[in-house]
Design an enzyme around this catalytic site. Structure first.
Site, PDB file in Angstrom:
ATOM      1  N   SER A   1      -4.921 -14.064   5.000  1.00 22.37           N
ATOM      2  CA  SER A   1      -4.975 -15.305   3.187  1.00 22.37           C
ATOM      3  C   SER A   1      -3.972 -16.229   3.764  1.00 22.37           C
ATOM      4  O   SER A   1      -2.605 -15.589   4.786  1.00 22.37           O
ATOM      5  CB  SER A   1      -4.970 -13.974   2.845  1.00 22.37           C
ATOM      6  OG  SER A   1      -4.815 -14.443   1.156  1.00 22.37           O
TER       7      SER A   1
ATOM      8  N   TYR B   1       0.251  -7.799  -1.398  1.00 24.79           N
ATOM      9  CA  TYR B   1      -1.018  -8.205  -1.284  1.00 24.79           C
ATOM     10  C   TYR B   1      -0.537  -9.169   0.046  1.00 24.79           C
ATOM     11  O   TYR B   1      -0.996  -8.622   1.207  1.00 24.79           O
ATOM     12  CB  TYR B   1      -1.514  -9.291  -2.692  1.00 24.79           C
ATOM     13  CG  TYR B   1      -3.044  -9.784  -1.821  1.00 24.79           C
ATOM     14  CD1 TYR B   1      -4.077  -9.199  -1.070  1.00 24.79           C
ATOM     15  CD2 TYR B   1      -2.722 -11.495  -1.077  1.00 24.79           C
ATOM     16  CE1 TYR B   1      -5.216  -9.976  -1.118  1.00 24.79           C
ATOM     17  CE2 TYR B   1      -4.130 -12.066  -0.479  1.00 24.79           C
ATOM     18  CZ  TYR B   1      -4.995 -11.263  -1.006  1.00 24.79           C
ATOM     19  OH  TYR B   1      -5.825 -12.099  -0.216  1.00 24.79           O
TER      20      TYR B   1
HETATM   21  N1  LIG Z   1     -11.061 -14.783  -2.135  1.00 27.42           N
HETATM   22  C1  LIG Z   1     -10.496 -15.039  -2.351  1.00 27.42           C
HETATM   23  O1  LIG Z   1      -9.824 -16.672  -2.735  1.00 27.42           O
HETATM   24  C2  LIG Z   1      -9.783 -14.956  -0.883  1.00 27.42           C
HETATM   25  C3  LIG Z   1      -8.801 -15.605  -0.451  1.00 27.42           C
HETATM   26  C4  LIG Z   1      -7.849 -15.176   0.499  1.00 27.42           C
HETATM   27  C5  LIG Z   1      -8.460 -14.007   1.055  1.00 27.42           C
HETATM   28  N2  LIG Z   1      -9.344 -13.556   0.757  1.00 27.42           N
HETATM   29  C6  LIG Z   1      -9.692 -11.850   0.878  1.00 27.42           C
HETATM   30  O2  LIG Z   1     -11.175 -11.970   1.623  1.00 27.42           O
HETATM   31  C7  LIG Z   1     -11.642 -10.241   1.714  1.00 27.42           C
HETATM   32  C8  LIG Z   1     -12.199 -10.421   1.398  1.00 27.42           C
HETATM   33  O3  LIG Z   1     -13.009 -10.639  -0.172  1.00 27.42           O
HETATM   34  P1  LIG Z   1     -13.613 -11.601  -1.224  1.00 27.42           P
HETATM   35  O4  LIG Z   1     -13.045 -12.333  -2.467  1.00 27.42           O
HETATM   36  O5  LIG Z   1     -14.765 -11.678  -0.854  1.00 27.42           O
HETATM   37  O6  LIG Z   1     -13.544 -10.406  -2.302  1.00 27.42           O
HETATM   38  P2  LIG Z   1     -14.296  -9.175  -2.356  1.00 27.42           P
HETATM   39  O7  LIG Z   1     -13.658  -8.272  -3.821  1.00 27.42           O
HETATM   40  O8  LIG Z   1     -15.897  -9.930  -3.381  1.00 27.42           O
HETATM   41  O9  LIG Z   1     -15.264  -8.570  -1.603  1.00 27.42           O
HETATM   42  C9  LIG Z   1     -14.434  -7.163  -1.351  1.00 27.42           C
HETATM   43  C10 LIG Z   1     -15.647  -6.085  -0.790  1.00 27.42           C
HETATM   44  O10 LIG Z   1     -14.637  -5.166  -0.003  1.00 27.42           O
HETATM   45  C11 LIG Z   1     -14.713  -4.348  -0.021  1.00 27.42           C
HETATM   46  N3  LIG Z   1     -13.386  -3.211  -0.492  1.00 27.42           N
HETATM   47  C12 LIG Z   1     -12.982  -3.866  -1.198  1.00 27.42           C
HETATM   48  N4  LIG Z   1     -11.269  -1.831  -0.786  1.00 27.42           N
HETATM   49  C13 LIG Z   1     -12.372  -1.040  -0.087  1.00 27.42           C
HETATM   50  C14 LIG Z   1     -12.542   0.169   0.823  1.00 27.42           C
HETATM   51  N5  LIG Z   1     -10.677   1.196   0.206  1.00 27.42           N
HETATM   52  N6  LIG Z   1     -13.190   0.224   1.203  1.00 27.42           N
HETATM   53  C15 LIG Z   1     -14.556   0.099   1.596  1.00 27.42           C
HETATM   54  N7  LIG Z   1     -14.641  -1.295   0.829  1.00 27.42           N
HETATM   55  C16 LIG Z   1     -13.685  -1.884   0.224  1.00 27.42           C
HETATM   56  C17 LIG Z   1     -15.376  -4.314  -2.262  1.00 27.42           C
HETATM   57  O11 LIG Z   1     -16.122  -3.422  -2.559  1.00 27.42           O
HETATM   58  C18 LIG Z   1     -16.161  -5.888  -2.344  1.00 27.42           C
HETATM   59  O12 LIG Z   1     -17.149  -5.447  -1.621  1.00 27.42           O
HETATM   60  C19 LIG Z   1     -10.528 -10.017   1.089  1.00 27.42           C
HETATM   61  O13 LIG Z   1      -9.771  -9.296   2.229  1.00 27.42           O
HETATM   62  C20 LIG Z   1      -9.971 -10.748   0.755  1.00 27.42           C
HETATM   63  O14 LIG Z   1      -7.786 -10.140   0.448  1.00 27.42           O
HETATM   64  C21 LIG Z   1     -10.268 -13.796  -0.603  1.00 27.42           C
END
Ligand SMILES: NC(=O)c1ccc[n+]([C@@H]2O[C@H](COP(=O)([O-])OP(=O)(O)OC[C@H]3O[C@@H](n4cnc5c(N)ncnc54)[C@H](O)[C@@H]3O)[C@@H](O)[C@H]2O)c1
Length: 254
Positions: free
Chosen positions: A138, A151
């Protein structure tokens, strides 16, 4: 499935693939020919996998032993492993002084330890040469940003794991890289995007002046997972509309 996509004949694991960036990544890899195991704790992962012609696995990745189960499931289904995408994660961290032990455990267990354990389980089975590990860090794991310490520390750990393993595994033909998304429109950010403070603090300083889409992150993950990235190792590539490189100062009032 295209006859000759970039990933034809390749097998991939994508974690957190029930929705958001993980679902878009699984779809992109499958569209370019990969066989994909979609691993997630959310029940929707099974329908998502079916829609892509992939294999779904419902699992809590933060549990001990989960990494081995994910890798064994992929090997049973595909007989090989070429690509690991460490995407699953949770958001919504707090300032450190408001973070109790449970919160700290939750963020480190899910966003860092689960990634280390799954990666450890996958490495012995990844194709040599040609194996790829692409993890989702991130921008908050690179630049300091107030109020998200647990985080951010976990995401910084992923960035350092990437550099560490790149050096260890490149000689064996396995490339290890990461992406650092900025603000991407997913369930994780849905609650913030309409919030005025968040808009002023995060979106307005972004040179592209908008949130990114899961597909825009998936495209960079797919690049790093492909032969197109044959000479890229140990990089954490920001997919953030320019936020890290050139944050804009707040606009003047009025
Ligand atoms: N959306 C953003 O702005 C953003 C920015 C920087 C980084 N990220 C990173 O991108 C990645 C995806 O995020 P997203 O925005 O698509 O979020 P999201 O919440 O839409 O998807 C995350 C997925 O991970 C799964 N998950 C979480 N914990 C879990 C566990 N213990 N076991 C199995 N599955 C698990 C959830 O069920 C979900 O389907 C994450 O690592 C997040 O930190 C997102």
């Amino acid at each position: 499935m295209p006859e000759q996509g970039r990933f034809t004949g390749r097998a991939a694991i994508v974690t957190g693939a029930a929705r958001g960036i993980g679902a878009a990544t699984a779809a992109r890899l499958a569209a370019e020919g990969a066989q994909v195991l979609l691993a997630d704790q959310a029940p929707e992962v099974m329908a998502q996998a079916e829609a892509l012609g992939g294999v779904g696995l419902r699992i809590d990745l933060a549990a001990r032993g989960a990494g081995e189960v994910v890798v064994d499931t992929a090997l049973d289904a595909f007989g090989r492993l070429d690509i690991l995408v460490n995407n699953a994660g949770i958001g919504g961290s707090k300032p450190l002084l408001e973070s109790d032990d449970d919160l700290i455990d939750r963020f480190i267990d899910t966003n860092l330890k689960a990634v280390l354990r799954l990666t450890r389980a996958a490495i012995p089975h990844l194709a040599r040469p040609g194996g790829r590990i692409v993890s989702v860090s991130s921008t908050f794991g690179i630049a300091g940003y107030p109020g998200t310490t647990a985080y951010a520390v976990a995401k910084a750990g992923i960035a350092q794991m990437t550099r560490q393993l790149a050096g260890e595994l490149a000689p064996e033909g396995i490339l290890v890289n990461a992406v650092a998304p900025g603000v991407i429109e997913t369930a994780m950010t849905k609650g913030h995007l309409g919030n005025d403070y968040y808009r002023r603090a995060v979106l307005e300083p972004t040179p592209l002046r908008r949130a990114g889409t899961p597909e825009e992150v998936a495209a960079v993950i797919a690049f790093l997972a492909s032969a197109d990235a044959a000479y890229v190792a140990g990089q954490v590539i920001a997919v953030d509309g320019g936020w890290l490189a050139a944050r804009h100062p707040p606009r003047e009032a009025g």
